[in-house]
Design a protein around this motif. Structure first.
Motif, PDB file in Angstrom:
ATOM      1  N   SER A 190     104.832  21.973  50.883  1.00  0.00           N
ATOM      2  CA  SER A 190     103.534  21.711  50.263  1.00  0.00           C
ATOM      3  C   SER A 190     103.168  22.834  49.287  1.00  0.00           C
ATOM      4  O   SER A 190     103.197  24.011  49.660  1.00  0.00           O
ATOM      5  CB  SER A 190     102.454  21.589  51.345  1.00  0.00           C
ATOM      6  OG  SER A 190     101.197  21.344  50.769  1.00  0.00           O
ATOM      7  N   TYR A 191     102.836  22.450  48.046  1.00  0.00           N
ATOM      8  CA  TYR A 191     102.539  23.426  46.994  1.00  0.00           C
ATOM      9  C   TYR A 191     101.335  22.954  46.182  1.00  0.00           C
ATOM     10  O   TYR A 191     101.004  21.767  46.147  1.00  0.00           O
ATOM     11  CB  TYR A 191     103.729  23.577  46.042  1.00  0.00           C
ATOM     12  CG  TYR A 191     105.021  23.982  46.695  1.00  0.00           C
ATOM     13  CD1 TYR A 191     105.440  25.315  46.737  1.00  0.00           C
ATOM     14  CD2 TYR A 191     105.855  23.022  47.279  1.00  0.00           C
ATOM     15  CE1 TYR A 191     106.638  25.679  47.330  1.00  0.00           C
ATOM     16  CE2 TYR A 191     107.060  23.379  47.878  1.00  0.00           C
ATOM     17  CZ  TYR A 191     107.437  24.711  47.896  1.00  0.00           C
ATOM     18  OH  TYR A 191     108.628  25.056  48.489  1.00  0.00           O
ATOM     19  N   SER A 192     100.712  23.918  45.514  1.00  0.00           N
ATOM     20  CA  SER A 192      99.644  23.571  44.572  1.00  0.00           C
ATOM     21  C   SER A 192      99.705  24.503  43.370  1.00  0.00           C
ATOM     22  O   SER A 192     100.104  25.668  43.494  1.00  0.00           O
ATOM     23  CB  SER A 192      98.269  23.656  45.247  1.00  0.00           C
ATOM     24  OG  SER A 192      98.011  24.964  45.720  1.00  0.00           O
ATOM     25  N   PHE A 193      99.325  23.960  42.200  1.00  0.00           N
ATOM     26  CA  PHE A 193      99.356  24.713  40.941  1.00  0.00           C
ATOM     27  C   PHE A 193      98.042  24.476  40.194  1.00  0.00           C
ATOM     28  O   PHE A 193      97.528  23.351  40.165  1.00  0.00           O
ATOM     29  CB  PHE A 193     100.541  24.258  40.072  1.00  0.00           C
ATOM     30  CG  PHE A 193     101.880  24.519  40.705  1.00  0.00           C
ATOM     31  CD1 PHE A 193     102.543  25.720  40.496  1.00  0.00           C
ATOM     32  CD2 PHE A 193     102.483  23.561  41.517  1.00  0.00           C
ATOM     33  CE1 PHE A 193     103.769  25.973  41.085  1.00  0.00           C
ATOM     34  CE2 PHE A 193     103.719  23.801  42.111  1.00  0.00           C
ATOM     35  CZ  PHE A 193     104.360  25.009  41.893  1.00  0.00           C
ATOM     36  N   TYR A 194      97.522  25.548  39.612  1.00  0.00           N
ATOM     37  CA  TYR A 194      96.283  25.424  38.842  1.00  0.00           C
ATOM     38  C   TYR A 194      96.172  26.603  37.871  1.00  0.00           C
ATOM     39  O   TYR A 194      96.965  27.552  37.911  1.00  0.00           O
ATOM     40  CB  TYR A 194      95.060  25.376  39.770  1.00  0.00           C
ATOM     41  CG  TYR A 194      94.840  26.631  40.583  1.00  0.00           C
ATOM     42  CD1 TYR A 194      94.036  27.670  40.098  1.00  0.00           C
ATOM     43  CD2 TYR A 194      95.414  26.789  41.834  1.00  0.00           C
ATOM     44  CE1 TYR A 194      93.827  28.828  40.849  1.00  0.00           C
ATOM     45  CE2 TYR A 194      95.215  27.924  42.589  1.00  0.00           C
ATOM     46  CZ  TYR A 194      94.418  28.952  42.084  1.00  0.00           C
ATOM     47  OH  TYR A 194      94.222  30.095  42.813  1.00  0.00           O
ATOM     48  N   MET A 195      95.181  26.538  36.995  1.00  0.00           N
ATOM     49  CA  MET A 195      94.879  27.645  36.087  1.00  0.00           C
ATOM     50  C   MET A 195      93.393  27.958  36.185  1.00  0.00           C
ATOM     51  O   MET A 195      92.585  27.085  36.492  1.00  0.00           O
ATOM     52  CB  MET A 195      95.270  27.304  34.648  1.00  0.00           C
ATOM     53  CG  MET A 195      94.599  26.073  34.075  1.00  0.00           C
ATOM     54  SD  MET A 195      95.258  25.566  32.463  1.00  0.00           S
ATOM     55  CE  MET A 195      94.616  26.849  31.402  1.00  0.00           C
ATOM     56  N   GLN A 196      93.039  29.226  35.938  1.00  0.00           N
ATOM     57  CA  GLN A 196      91.631  29.586  35.979  1.00  0.00           C
ATOM     58  C   GLN A 196      91.340  30.649  34.918  1.00  0.00           C
ATOM     59  O   GLN A 196      92.198  31.466  34.584  1.00  0.00           O
ATOM     60  CB  GLN A 196      91.233  30.093  37.359  1.00  0.00           C
ATOM     61  CG  GLN A 196      91.945  31.342  37.839  1.00  0.00           C
ATOM     62  CD  GLN A 196      91.516  31.747  39.236  1.00  0.00           C
ATOM     63  OE1 GLN A 196      90.588  31.155  39.815  1.00  0.00           O
ATOM     64  NE2 GLN A 196      92.164  32.760  39.786  1.00  0.00           N
ATOM     65  N   ARG A 197      90.134  30.566  34.399  1.00  0.00           N
ATOM     66  CA  ARG A 197      89.729  31.522  33.365  1.00  0.00           C
ATOM     67  C   ARG A 197      89.358  32.862  34.000  1.00  0.00           C
ATOM     68  O   ARG A 197      88.756  32.909  35.081  1.00  0.00           O
ATOM     69  CB  ARG A 197      88.548  30.977  32.562  1.00  0.00           C
ATOM     70  CG  ARG A 197      88.210  31.826  31.356  1.00  0.00           C
ATOM     71  CD  ARG A 197      87.090  31.235  30.531  1.00  0.00           C
ATOM     72  NE  ARG A 197      86.695  32.165  29.478  1.00  0.00           N
ATOM     73  CZ  ARG A 197      85.622  32.009  28.717  1.00  0.00           C
ATOM     74  NH1 ARG A 197      84.827  30.951  28.895  1.00  0.00           N
ATOM     75  NH2 ARG A 197      85.329  32.894  27.781  1.00  0.00           N
TER      76      ARG A 197
END
Length: 506
Positions: free
Chosen positions: A415-422
């Motif tokens: 199980s994995y998750s990917f995101y971007m944030q400022r």
């Protein structure tokens, strides 16, 4: 009472298909389309192929009989009754086995009926002789000699012997070094099962060393599944794997061009992709170089050309223009990288002027990328290569004074998750370096159109995950500083995660 041959011929009939429709068999196709369609269905033959090649019906009928008797049985014992002359050797074969090959079956039937005034009677006799219901009455079949000429340089003794051995054994060991020759042999023999097995083996065996030969084989035999597998493999491995190996020079230009135009291409950054293609050009022009050059060596080589014309305007560079037109030079935004492009004297001045003008326009308008519209073909791309041993992996990126963290998290074994944030520029680890080398935007809100993709290989098949195209306002305070999260379930490793975005006018 003795019947004449003519009268007997009129009474001969054959069942064709599951509806018990009858037809006269004296010619391969008598004009009865319904009957032909039923017979093709019963024999698992393509209807259009049967129209083009009626002899295929006779071959398939015999082939189906023989192959059915061969299933789950050991290699037939006894003396070989067919001699195949090929490649300067004589190969001894048994009649039932060779009917797995369309080519050998046709050669055998041609030899069997040669000189006969009634070829179809010979075929009927062969079928009756080999019928499993008449095993005890089976009459001996005369020994045949057939010849096959092969001009393909890929087909040599060892792979051809492997192909013939596969007529007898379903799981013959095939070495990766021989698979091209076995594939070529299977193609010539029209041995479909073996051909597909070689294809599967090649698609699972793609490496920097095999990619070129396997791609060329796919083109030669017009096998789209193999060429597509090569393209997908290269889309992920061009920059992270081949970008650091001398095997990069093996990539054909047409394959490279297709991959550069693909929206699925993985790269750590646009400048990293450019460096990889410059290395490819360097290796094409320096055949004696056996190791990947340093970046400085590559720069020195291109700077050595006279300054009166850039490299792509020279005769040597004209054919390479399509490759570099496929790159997104407009998304190379670091001042240091742009200065390097100017000093390299590789690109036409008009190209670099357009890139510079777009950057000035974006900076003057708070980062708005008015010249970019399509996310698939124009977006800025950054990538994370997430390996199995990682639990958390992130990278800081900066575009037009806006700072983002792209991040991957591992939650459990699959199980994995990917995101971007400022990120605020004041929250960076080395803010002094930011002020010195990068612009800083103080805009509180940044409109971003983005998409997050992830791909990984599992059992020789690519798994693909992606968010929708998202239009979102990124602010500096939580939770509005964080993008949509791409959550995936996979056992594949590594995971190639791509963050693609555009700053639309806002």
């Amino acid at each position: 009472m003795i019947m004449s041959n003519v009268h007997r011929a009129q009474l001969e009939r054959r069942i064709a298909g599951s509806t018990n429709r009858w037809r006269f068999p004296k010619q391969p196709f008598s004009g009865d389309l319904l009957s032909l369609s039923q017979k093709c269905k019963a024999l698992s033959i393509d209807f259009e192929e049967a129209l083009r090649n009626p002899d295929r019906l006779c071959i398939s009928q015999i082939q189906k009989l023989f192959c059915g008797n061969l299933k789950n049985k050991d290699i037939q014992s006894g003396e070989a009754n067919v001699i195949l002359e090929c490649l300067g050797f004589k190969w001894e074969l048994h009649q039932p086995q060779l009917f797995q090959s369309q080519t050998l079956a046709k050669l055998y039937l041609e030899a069997l009926t040669q000189g006969s005034t009634s070829p179809l009677k010979e075929l009927e006799k062969l079928l009756r002789a080999q019928s499993p219901k008449k095993t005890k009455e089976r009459s001996p079949v005369k020994k045949m000699i057939i010849s096959l000429k092969i001009n393909d340089p890929l087909v040599t003794k060892v792979p051809f012997a492997t192909a013939l051995k596969s007529l007898y054994m379903s799981e013959v060991e095939i070495h990766l070094d021989d698979v091209l020759g076995v594939l070529a042999s299977a193609h010539i023999l029209q041995f479909n099962g073996l051909f597909q097995r070689c294809m599967d083996m090649m698609m699972a065996g793609l490496t920097p060393i095999t990619i070129r030969k396997f791609y060329e084989a796919g083109c030669k035999y017009k096998e789209e599944q193999l060429t597509t597998a090569c393209e997908k493999w290269l889309e992920m491995n061009l920059v992270p794997l081949l970008g650091t190996q001398v095997h990069l020079r093996r990539i054909p230009q047409d394959l490279l061009h297709k991959v550069l135009k693909s929206p699925r291409l993985f790269t750590f950054s646009e400048f990293r992709l450019l460096k990889t293609i410059l290395f490819w050009v360097f290796l094409q022009l320096n055949h004696k170089i056996m190791t990947i050059p340093t970046h400085e060596t590559m720069l020195t080589f291109f700077k050595s050309f006279p300054k009166n014309r850039c490299f792509l305007d020279r005769d040597i560079g004209q054919s390479l223009r399509p490759l570099f037109l496929s790159l997104r030079l407009h998304n190379i935004t670091k001042g240091k990288d742009l200065e390097e492009l100017q000093d390299l004297n590789f690109f036409p001045e008009s190209w670099l002027n357009r890139v510079t003008a777009n950057h000035y326009h974006a900076l003057e308008n708070g980062g708005d990328m008015a010249h970019l519209k399509d996310l698939n073909t124009q977006a800025v791309r950054f990538g994370l290569l997430f390996n199995q041993e990682y639990t958390t992996y992130s990278k800081m990126i900066a575009v037009y004074g806006f700072f983002f963290e792209i991040k991957g998290l591992k939650h459990d074994t699959a199980s994995y998750s990917f995101y971007m944030q400022r990120i605020k520029h004041t929250d960076l680890e080395s803010p002094s370096m930011v002020y010195k080398h990068k612009p800083v935007s103080l805009r509180a809100v940044r409109l971003v159109k983005y998409e997050i993709r992830a791909r990984t290989l599992v059992d020789s098949k690519w798994q693909e995950f992606r968010t929708d195209e998202v239009l979102q306002k990124f602010e500096l305070a939580k939770p509005s500083c964080k993008s949509r999260i791409l959550k995936i379930q996979t056992v594949g490793s590594p995971i190639y995660a791509t963050f693609a975005f555009i700053f639309p006018p806002s």
